[in-house]
Design a protein around this motif. Structure first.
Motif, PDB file in Angstrom:
ATOM      1  N   UNK A  41       0.826  -1.173  -0.189  1.00  0.00           N
ATOM      2  CA  UNK A  41       0.544   0.342  -0.573  1.00  0.00           C
ATOM      3  C   UNK A  41       0.975   1.641  -0.686  1.00  0.00           C
ATOM      4  N   UNK A  42       2.900   0.818   1.044  1.00  0.00           N
ATOM      5  CA  UNK A  42       2.798   2.324   0.520  1.00  0.00           C
ATOM      6  C   UNK A  42       3.813   2.652  -0.700  1.00  0.00           C
ATOM      7  N   UNK A  43       4.422   1.628  -1.169  1.00  0.00           N
ATOM      8  CA  UNK A  43       4.541   2.095  -3.164  1.00  0.00           C
ATOM      9  C   UNK A  43       3.401   2.075  -3.374  1.00  0.00           C
ATOM     10  N   UNK A  44       2.588   1.648  -3.404  1.00  0.00           N
ATOM     11  CA  UNK A  44       1.588   2.255  -4.267  1.00  0.00           C
ATOM     12  C   UNK A  44       1.327   3.611  -3.936  1.00  0.00           C
ATOM     13  N   UNK A  45       1.218   3.833  -2.564  1.00  0.00           N
ATOM     14  CA  UNK A  45       0.678   5.132  -2.513  1.00  0.00           C
ATOM     15  C   UNK A  45       2.160   6.126  -2.787  1.00  0.00           C
ATOM     16  N   UNK A  46       3.513   5.929  -2.890  1.00  0.00           N
ATOM     17  CA  UNK A  46       4.462   6.634  -2.248  1.00  0.00           C
ATOM     18  C   UNK A  46       4.241   6.716  -4.343  1.00  0.00           C
ATOM     19  N   UNK A  47       4.593   5.610  -4.784  1.00  0.00           N
ATOM     20  CA  UNK A  47       4.822   5.296  -6.293  1.00  0.00           C
ATOM     21  C   UNK A  47       4.195   5.722  -7.336  1.00  0.00           C
ATOM     22  N   UNK A  48       2.904   5.220  -7.222  1.00  0.00           N
ATOM     23  CA  UNK A  48       1.855   4.268  -8.031  1.00  0.00           C
ATOM     24  C   UNK A  48       1.583   4.242  -8.658  1.00  0.00           C
ATOM     25  N   UNK A  49       2.443   2.876  -8.265  1.00  0.00           N
ATOM     26  CA  UNK A  49       2.094   1.397  -8.815  1.00  0.00           C
ATOM     27  C   UNK A  49       2.610   0.360  -7.048  1.00  0.00           C
ATOM     28  N   UNK A  50       2.326  -0.258  -6.466  1.00  0.00           N
ATOM     29  CA  UNK A  50       2.184  -1.196  -5.929  1.00  0.00           C
ATOM     30  C   UNK A  50       3.257  -2.430  -6.034  1.00  0.00           C
ATOM     31  N   UNK A  51       3.973  -2.854  -5.005  1.00  0.00           N
ATOM     32  CA  UNK A  51       5.296  -3.333  -5.051  1.00  0.00           C
ATOM     33  C   UNK A  51       4.811  -4.876  -6.110  1.00  0.00           C
ATOM     34  N   UNK A  52       3.938  -4.639  -5.513  1.00  0.00           N
ATOM     35  CA  UNK A  52       2.518  -5.962  -6.019  1.00  0.00           C
ATOM     36  C   UNK A  52       2.788  -6.865  -7.143  1.00  0.00           C
ATOM     37  N   UNK A  53       2.313  -5.185  -7.713  1.00  0.00           N
ATOM     38  CA  UNK A  53       1.728  -5.241  -9.381  1.00  0.00           C
ATOM     39  C   UNK A  53       3.021  -6.159  -9.970  1.00  0.00           C
ATOM     40  N   UNK A 109       2.930 -13.935 -11.119  1.00  0.00           N
ATOM     41  CA  UNK A 109       1.442 -13.631 -10.990  1.00  0.00           C
ATOM     42  C   UNK A 109       1.104 -14.907 -10.385  1.00  0.00           C
ATOM     43  N   UNK A 110       2.067 -15.874 -10.033  1.00  0.00           N
ATOM     44  CA  UNK A 110       1.752 -17.612  -9.423  1.00  0.00           C
ATOM     45  C   UNK A 110       1.918 -16.239  -7.664  1.00  0.00           C
ATOM     46  N   UNK A 111       3.233 -15.240  -7.231  1.00  0.00           N
ATOM     47  CA  UNK A 111       3.033 -14.694  -6.050  1.00  0.00           C
ATOM     48  C   UNK A 111       1.596 -14.284  -5.700  1.00  0.00           C
ATOM     49  N   UNK A 112       1.392 -13.288  -6.988  1.00  0.00           N
ATOM     50  CA  UNK A 112      -0.064 -12.304  -6.631  1.00  0.00           C
ATOM     51  C   UNK A 112      -0.949 -13.295  -5.907  1.00  0.00           C
ATOM     52  N   UNK A 113      -1.077 -14.408  -7.068  1.00  0.00           N
ATOM     53  CA  UNK A 113      -2.182 -15.269  -6.915  1.00  0.00           C
ATOM     54  C   UNK A 113      -2.309 -15.610  -5.311  1.00  0.00           C
ATOM     55  N   UNK A 114      -0.480 -16.050  -4.798  1.00  0.00           N
ATOM     56  CA  UNK A 114      -0.851 -16.663  -3.137  1.00  0.00           C
ATOM     57  C   UNK A 114      -1.535 -15.493  -2.368  1.00  0.00           C
ATOM     58  N   UNK A 115      -0.817 -14.350  -3.043  1.00  0.00           N
ATOM     59  CA  UNK A 115      -1.213 -12.877  -1.483  1.00  0.00           C
ATOM     60  C   UNK A 115      -2.681 -12.930  -2.156  1.00  0.00           C
ATOM     61  N   UNK A 116      -3.413 -12.952  -2.580  1.00  0.00           N
ATOM     62  CA  UNK A 116      -4.633 -13.456  -2.540  1.00  0.00           C
ATOM     63  C   UNK A 116      -5.346 -14.533  -2.001  1.00  0.00           C
ATOM     64  N   UNK A 117      -4.721 -15.612  -2.202  1.00  0.00           N
ATOM     65  CA  UNK A 117      -4.995 -16.364  -1.215  1.00  0.00           C
ATOM     66  C   UNK A 117      -5.053 -16.671   0.006  1.00  0.00           C
ATOM     67  N   UNK A 118      -3.720 -15.616   0.671  1.00  0.00           N
ATOM     68  CA  UNK A 118      -3.180 -14.970   1.680  1.00  0.00           C
ATOM     69  C   UNK A 118      -4.202 -14.427   2.553  1.00  0.00           C
ATOM     70  N   UNK A 119      -5.145 -13.713   2.048  1.00  0.00           N
ATOM     71  CA  UNK A 119      -5.670 -12.731   2.151  1.00  0.00           C
ATOM     72  C   UNK A 119      -6.995 -13.188   2.302  1.00  0.00           C
ATOM     73  N   UNK A 120      -7.460 -14.536   2.159  1.00  0.00           N
ATOM     74  CA  UNK A 120      -8.915 -15.405   2.244  1.00  0.00           C
ATOM     75  C   UNK A 120      -8.500 -15.773   3.523  1.00  0.00           C
ATOM     76  N   UNK A 121      -7.201 -16.254   3.957  1.00  0.00           N
ATOM     77  CA  UNK A 121      -7.064 -16.988   5.281  1.00  0.00           C
ATOM     78  C   UNK A 121      -6.982 -16.320   6.369  1.00  0.00           C
ATOM     79  N   UNK A 122      -6.310 -14.850   6.122  1.00  0.00           N
ATOM     80  CA  UNK A 122      -6.333 -14.050   7.073  1.00  0.00           C
ATOM     81  C   UNK A 122      -7.880 -13.002   7.215  1.00  0.00           C
ATOM     82  N   UNK A 123      -8.646 -13.702   6.637  1.00  0.00           N
ATOM     83  CA  UNK A 123     -10.026 -13.236   6.703  1.00  0.00           C
ATOM     84  C   UNK A 123     -11.508 -14.141   7.335  1.00  0.00           C
ATOM     85  N   UNK A 124     -10.247 -15.615   6.865  1.00  0.00           N
ATOM     86  CA  UNK A 124     -11.615 -16.781   7.756  1.00  0.00           C
ATOM     87  C   UNK A 124     -10.744 -17.052   8.550  1.00  0.00           C
ATOM     88  N   UNK A 125      -9.886 -17.559   8.604  1.00  0.00           N
ATOM     89  CA  UNK A 125      -9.017 -18.285  10.335  1.00  0.00           C
ATOM     90  C   UNK A 125      -8.886 -17.410  11.492  1.00  0.00           C
TER      91      UNK A 125
END
Length: 276
Positions: free
Chosen positions: A90-102, A106-122
């Motif tokens: 979020x900080x890199x997006x705010x500072x540079x206009x594009x997040x480090x995530x971008x 693609x595999x790590x981006x998909x894992x980040x999404x799965x990570x999000x699912x785990x921390x909003x469920x578990x």
């Protein structure tokens, strides 16, 4: 088949930066709040380790080492790391206009999404199981301030952090395929729990002890798996509802950072994307 199972997809990844923007607060504020929550979670975990090591009467450093076999502790570490990475993105997006995530594969981006699912469920699963099954009602509250604070932090604030991630960022409902991976991770934890008993001689949770629970162990395991699926479905609905209310009804498409090529400055505003 493999890309579908891994939820990789071929479409552009998060084209309107939903993982790093909010409908309510600016990217800088979102990054700061995520960093603050992450810091609190890490300090809680590290303080627990230090406190236990300093107290031989409650197990000492052996108790700290054993804590890594508990689902509560493992998911709290996961929550702390997710919030830390989300704050950086979020900080890199705010500072540079594009997040480090971008810029990640693609595999790590998909894992980040799965990570999000785990921390909003578990976290909700941990909270429900602890207060509904493990905590002993009718007895006195935790005998020490430390015990009360530690348990509230790991069995109540964990769900508060999850609720923040559900309602404040602009994330979309996650794909149903994530349920499969959440169940797989629960199965791996179950294997870890019994491996811990085989190597260390104790059960992390009493409801996993067939000597005490008998055939009820299978019922507990099945019930927790069903609860995980239901929680994911409820979270998916809540995220859909948040998006519908805030974007469709309230017209709050999001607060974004963007760089003006004409002026060469960064600006923040509730600009609405025409797409997602």
């Amino acid at each position: 088949m493999l890309p579908r199972v891994l939820a990789l997809g071929n479409d552009p990844w998060d084209p309107t930066n939903r993982f790093v923007t909010s409908w309510l607060i600016s990217p800088y504020v979102l990054a700061a709040v995520r960093a603050l929550f992450s810091l609190y979670a890490f300090l809680t975990l590290l303080f627990n380790i230090g406190y236990q090591c300093a107290r031989p009467d409650i197990g000492g450093c052996e108790a700290s080492r054993a804590s890594f076999s508990y689902f509560t502790v493992l998911t709290y570490w996961g929550l702390a790391f997710y919030l830390a990475f989300a704050a950086v993105h979020t900080f890199t997006y705010a500072r540079y206009g594009a997040p480090l995530l971008a810029r990640w594969p693609r595999s790590l981006q998909a894992l980040h999404a799965l990570f999000y699912s785990s921390v909003t469920s578990y976290p909700f699963l941990v909270t429900i199981v602890y207060w509904g099954v493990i905590y002993s009602y009718g007895s006195a509250w935790f005998p020490t301030i430390y015990g009360g604070w530690s348990n509230i932090s790991q069995h109540a604030l964990n769900s508060f952090f999850a609720l923040f991630e559900i309602f404040i960022p602009r994330t979309e409902p996650q794909p149903w395929i994530h349920v499969l991976w959440l169940i797989v991770m629960l199965a791996l934890y179950l294997a870890l729990a019994y491996l811990t008993h085989a190597t260390k001689g104790f059960y992390t949770y009493s409801f996993l002890d067939p000597g005490k629970q008998g055939s009820l162990v299978a019922a507990y395991v099945f019930g927790i798996a069903v609860a995980a699926v239901l929680i994911f479905g409820i979270v998916k609905f809540l995220i859909w509802g948040r998006r519908y209310v805030t974007e469709e009804k309230m017209g709050k498409k999001g607060k974004f950072m963007f760089r003006s090529e004409a002026e060469g400055v960064e600006m923040v505003g509730p600009e609405a994307f025409a797409g997602k």
